[in-house]
Design a protein around this motif. Structure first.
Motif, PDB file in Angstrom:
ATOM      1  N   TRP B 130       0.828  -1.197   0.000  1.00 27.69           N
ATOM      2  CA  TRP B 130       0.000   0.000   0.000  1.00 27.69           C
ATOM      3  C   TRP B 130       0.866   1.251   0.000  1.00 27.69           C
ATOM      4  O   TRP B 130       0.662   2.170  -0.780  1.00 27.69           O
ATOM      5  CB  TRP B 130      -0.912   0.001   1.234  1.00 27.69           C
ATOM      6  CG  TRP B 130      -2.183  -0.783   1.067  1.00 27.69           C
ATOM      7  CD1 TRP B 130      -2.796  -1.099  -0.119  1.00 27.69           C
ATOM      8  CD2 TRP B 130      -3.003  -1.353   2.097  1.00 27.69           C
ATOM      9  NE1 TRP B 130      -3.923  -1.834   0.138  1.00 27.69           N
ATOM     10  CE2 TRP B 130      -4.086  -1.999   1.472  1.00 27.69           C
ATOM     11  CE3 TRP B 130      -2.921  -1.363   3.493  1.00 27.69           C
ATOM     12  CZ2 TRP B 130      -5.089  -2.674   2.200  1.00 27.69           C
ATOM     13  CZ3 TRP B 130      -3.918  -2.026   4.202  1.00 27.69           C
ATOM     14  CH2 TRP B 130      -4.993  -2.671   3.562  1.00 27.69           C
ATOM     15  N   SER B 133       3.028   1.738  -3.201  1.00 24.23           N
ATOM     16  CA  SER B 133       2.302   1.931  -4.456  1.00 24.23           C
ATOM     17  C   SER B 133       1.991   3.401  -4.711  1.00 24.23           C
ATOM     18  O   SER B 133       1.666   3.784  -5.829  1.00 24.23           O
ATOM     19  CB  SER B 133       1.004   1.117  -4.456  1.00 24.23           C
ATOM     20  OG  SER B 133       0.073   1.677  -3.574  1.00 24.23           O
ATOM     21  N   GLN B 144      -5.145  -0.332  -7.464  1.00 23.92           N
ATOM     22  CA  GLN B 144      -6.413   0.268  -7.870  1.00 23.92           C
ATOM     23  C   GLN B 144      -7.367  -0.781  -8.425  1.00 23.92           C
ATOM     24  O   GLN B 144      -8.578  -0.745  -8.181  1.00 23.92           O
ATOM     25  CB  GLN B 144      -6.171   1.379  -8.891  1.00 23.92           C
ATOM     26  CG  GLN B 144      -5.840   2.690  -8.203  1.00 23.92           C
ATOM     27  CD  GLN B 144      -5.141   3.663  -9.121  1.00 23.92           C
ATOM     28  OE1 GLN B 144      -5.004   3.403 -10.310  1.00 23.92           O
ATOM     29  NE2 GLN B 144      -4.689   4.759  -8.557  1.00 23.92           N
ATOM     30  N   ASN B 147      -8.754  -2.551  -5.363  1.00 29.07           N
ATOM     31  CA  ASN B 147      -9.737  -1.732  -4.654  1.00 29.07           C
ATOM     32  C   ASN B 147     -11.052  -1.675  -5.409  1.00 29.07           C
ATOM     33  O   ASN B 147     -12.125  -1.786  -4.830  1.00 29.07           O
ATOM     34  CB  ASN B 147      -9.187  -0.314  -4.457  1.00 29.07           C
ATOM     35  CG  ASN B 147      -8.204  -0.258  -3.313  1.00 29.07           C
ATOM     36  OD1 ASN B 147      -7.992  -1.255  -2.635  1.00 29.07           O
ATOM     37  ND2 ASN B 147      -7.606   0.905  -3.097  1.00 29.07           N
ATOM     38  N   ALA B 148     -10.950  -1.473  -6.721  1.00 24.18           N
ATOM     39  CA  ALA B 148     -12.160  -1.367  -7.529  1.00 24.18           C
ATOM     40  C   ALA B 148     -12.942  -2.676  -7.501  1.00 24.18           C
ATOM     41  O   ALA B 148     -14.178  -2.679  -7.470  1.00 24.18           O
ATOM     42  CB  ALA B 148     -11.799  -0.986  -8.963  1.00 24.18           C
ATOM     43  N   LEU B 150     -13.040  -5.010  -5.089  1.00 22.63           N
ATOM     44  CA  LEU B 150     -13.745  -5.183  -3.810  1.00 22.63           C
ATOM     45  C   LEU B 150     -15.008  -4.339  -3.785  1.00 22.63           C
ATOM     46  O   LEU B 150     -16.094  -4.830  -3.473  1.00 22.63           O
ATOM     47  CB  LEU B 150     -12.828  -4.786  -2.644  1.00 22.63           C
ATOM     48  CG  LEU B 150     -13.475  -4.812  -1.253  1.00 22.63           C
ATOM     49  CD1 LEU B 150     -13.987  -6.198  -0.912  1.00 22.63           C
ATOM     50  CD2 LEU B 150     -12.491  -4.340  -0.179  1.00 22.63           C
ATOM     51  N   TYR B 151     -14.862  -3.084  -4.173  1.00 20.94           N
ATOM     52  CA  TYR B 151     -16.015  -2.176  -4.151  1.00 20.94           C
ATOM     53  C   TYR B 151     -17.128  -2.671  -5.052  1.00 20.94           C
ATOM     54  O   TYR B 151     -18.311  -2.709  -4.665  1.00 20.94           O
ATOM     55  CB  TYR B 151     -15.580  -0.765  -4.563  1.00 20.94           C
ATOM     56  CG  TYR B 151     -16.731   0.140  -4.911  1.00 20.94           C
ATOM     57  CD1 TYR B 151     -17.575   0.633  -3.918  1.00 20.94           C
ATOM     58  CD2 TYR B 151     -16.993   0.489  -6.231  1.00 20.94           C
ATOM     59  CE1 TYR B 151     -18.640   1.452  -4.226  1.00 20.94           C
ATOM     60  CE2 TYR B 151     -18.063   1.311  -6.552  1.00 20.94           C
ATOM     61  CZ  TYR B 151     -18.880   1.793  -5.554  1.00 20.94           C
ATOM     62  OH  TYR B 151     -19.932   2.602  -5.866  1.00 20.94           O
ATOM     63  N   ARG B 172     -19.569   1.733  -0.403  1.00 19.12           N
ATOM     64  CA  ARG B 172     -18.370   2.496  -0.057  1.00 19.12           C
ATOM     65  C   ARG B 172     -18.088   2.377   1.434  1.00 19.12           C
ATOM     66  O   ARG B 172     -16.933   2.257   1.856  1.00 19.12           O
ATOM     67  CB  ARG B 172     -18.545   3.971  -0.436  1.00 19.12           C
ATOM     68  CG  ARG B 172     -18.718   4.175  -1.939  1.00 19.12           C
ATOM     69  CD  ARG B 172     -18.671   5.635  -2.312  1.00 19.12           C
ATOM     70  NE  ARG B 172     -17.290   6.128  -2.321  1.00 19.12           N
ATOM     71  CZ  ARG B 172     -16.892   7.211  -2.977  1.00 19.12           C
ATOM     72  NH1 ARG B 172     -17.768   7.906  -3.679  1.00 19.12           N
ATOM     73  NH2 ARG B 172     -15.638   7.597  -2.930  1.00 19.12           N
ATOM     74  N   ALA B 175     -16.765  -1.257   2.132  1.00 18.54           N
ATOM     75  CA  ALA B 175     -15.403  -1.432   1.600  1.00 18.54           C
ATOM     76  C   ALA B 175     -14.385  -0.725   2.494  1.00 18.54           C
ATOM     77  O   ALA B 175     -13.332  -1.274   2.821  1.00 18.54           O
ATOM     78  CB  ALA B 175     -15.316  -0.898   0.174  1.00 18.54           C
ATOM     79  N   ALA B 176     -14.737   0.497   2.900  1.00 23.95           N
ATOM     80  CA  ALA B 176     -13.833   1.247   3.783  1.00 23.95           C
ATOM     81  C   ALA B 176     -13.686   0.541   5.116  1.00 23.95           C
ATOM     82  O   ALA B 176     -12.589   0.451   5.678  1.00 23.95           O
ATOM     83  CB  ALA B 176     -14.349   2.667   3.981  1.00 23.95           C
ATOM     84  N   MET B 177     -14.806   0.005   5.623  1.00 29.60           N
ATOM     85  CA  MET B 177     -14.756  -0.646   6.925  1.00 29.60           C
ATOM     86  C   MET B 177     -13.867  -1.882   6.888  1.00 29.60           C
ATOM     87  O   MET B 177     -13.075  -2.133   7.812  1.00 29.60           O
ATOM     88  CB  MET B 177     -16.170  -1.027   7.386  1.00 29.60           C
ATOM     89  CG  MET B 177     -16.268  -1.322   8.869  1.00 29.60           C
ATOM     90  SD  MET B 177     -17.928  -1.808   9.387  1.00 29.60           S
ATOM     91  CE  MET B 177     -18.773  -0.230   9.324  1.00 29.60           C
ATOM     92  N   ASP B 179     -11.314  -2.506   4.811  1.00 23.69           N
ATOM     93  CA  ASP B 179      -9.913  -2.065   4.746  1.00 23.69           C
ATOM     94  C   ASP B 179      -9.458  -1.466   6.066  1.00 23.69           C
ATOM     95  O   ASP B 179      -8.328  -1.670   6.504  1.00 23.69           O
ATOM     96  CB  ASP B 179      -9.732  -1.035   3.621  1.00 23.69           C
ATOM     97  CG  ASP B 179      -9.761  -1.695   2.248  1.00 23.69           C
ATOM     98  OD1 ASP B 179      -9.685  -2.931   2.185  1.00 23.69           O
ATOM     99  OD2 ASP B 179      -9.845  -0.968   1.240  1.00 23.69           O
TER     100      ASP B 179
END
Lengths: 214, 214
Positions: B130, B133, B144, B147-148, B150-151, B172, B175-177, B179
């Motif tokens: 992370w 990058s 990216q 991340n995309a 997972l979302y 959103r 996904a944030a939670m 991570d």
DNA sequence: GACGAAGTTGAATGATCATTCAACTTTTGT
DNA sequence: ACAAAAGTTGAATGATCATTCAACTTCGTC
């Protein structure tokens, strides 16, 4: 008489010297911290050297070891500075007479999404620190203090309205969500949009979680 | 006749050579990827050198450039491997006939909290990646994509029950939670407890979010 | 203006590391 | 068994970097 004068003047001289010394010392330290944050933001902690920092500060390379004992000392001081900034933002927002749980949570969220916090300088630096703290005890200790502080601030606010268990759960969720939005925004192509959405969605979650407990 | 034989044997020889070559090649590549993940987990990406990797794999230092073109190539291959592992876990869980949005979200969450994903090896490596990058386009692109993915997996599941806007918001947040729990667990003193609680609280949030939209 | 102290410089040092490649070993095909 | 190909080694190279410290400059004092 003469001896008395000598002693007095020596004391004055010494105190002036100390004042000047610490003033210059503080100025230099701040210059170097600022330069190191900029360098980390631009080049990454990996590519930040004593030379990229000192050149940016307009000083020589040797000065870093002189004021911070080495590169490592400067890096830790820079992290401390970021944490202090975060704490200051939060204290400022909490001492404006707001007392309701909702307002308290909003203040915490806003402090974590300040203009300063969402700047490239801050995001890239935090991320670099996060990674390195896994392998450097000095940084790890600082990170844990910071994580614990965010969590306990949030938990305190939730506990004003929710029972102990619900407050713990909601606090852990919100703390994770804040950090997660941070991380995803920092890595995304459009960090600003990510931060704005993150702030909105964290507040939304906080409101929902508060409402559920009643 | 003779010419025909020669040609045939040459073809066989070549195909055998290629088979053997690629087999050894794959073995060595996997050995080196494994060793590099272990090294990154133990020493950090910062302190991982071509020597710490090759010694751990029981091979020489030159072999890395031979199979990956350089250290950078190996590091990216290791990240690809972690991502592939995550994708495989997810696909496995989604293809077991589960179709309801709840089950789908649970599967996604579980895939992100697998034993493998919560191992020191994985957490420390992800975190290192992370951070780096942000300053290395090759790694940034891979992150990216991850991340995309997972979302959009999460969003798809929410969209089965929620309207477009609510699905986007909830996705959103979740996904944030995920991570965020990852990050906080990786940095905490007791990662396992953090991961367990994270899995439970993410599932809890997913259920609540699905229920609200109805 | 001269002396001493404080502040600063940057070349020298030594350490680390990725990469290269000529030499070596193992495997394969006949 | 042997020659060619594939696979592997690790010393040599050149680059980078943190740290040190003797020399230099600036500042305050008399």
């Amino acid at each position: 008489m003469i001896i008395q004068l000598r002693l007095t003047s020596m004391l004055i001289e010494r105190s002036i010297n100390i004042m000047t010394k610490t003033k210059i010392k503080d100025t230099r330290r701040q210059q170097l911290i600022q330069a190191s944050l900029e360098s980390i933001a631009e080049l990454g902690l990996q590519n930040t050297t004593i030379l990229t920092i000192s050149r940016r500060a307009g000083l020589s390379s040797g000065i870093i070891s002189h004021y911070f004992g080495g590169k490592q000392g400067l890096i830790e001081a820079a992290l401390r500075y970021l944490m202090a900034q975060l704490g200051q933002d939060l204290r400022q927002r909490l001492q404006q007479g707001e007392v309701s749980p909702e307002q308290r949570l909003n203040a915490i969220i806003e402090a974590n999404f300040t203009d300063f916090q969402r700047s490239d300088l801050a995001t890239r630096t935090w991320l670099s620190f996060w990674a390195r703290s896994m392998h450097e005890p000095g940084l790890q200790r600082l990170q844990q203090i910071n994580n614990a502080r965010l969590y306990s601030n949030i938990r305190y606010a939730f506990a004003l309205k929710l029972n102990a268990e619900a407050a713990t759960d909601a606090a852990r969720q919100l703390a994770a969500m804040i950090d997660g939005f941070w991380l995803r925004s920092a890595l995304s192509l459009d960090p600003q949009e990510g931060f704005s959405a993150g702030e909105r969605l964290c507040k939304q979650f906080a409101l929902t979680a508060l409402a559920e407990g009643t």
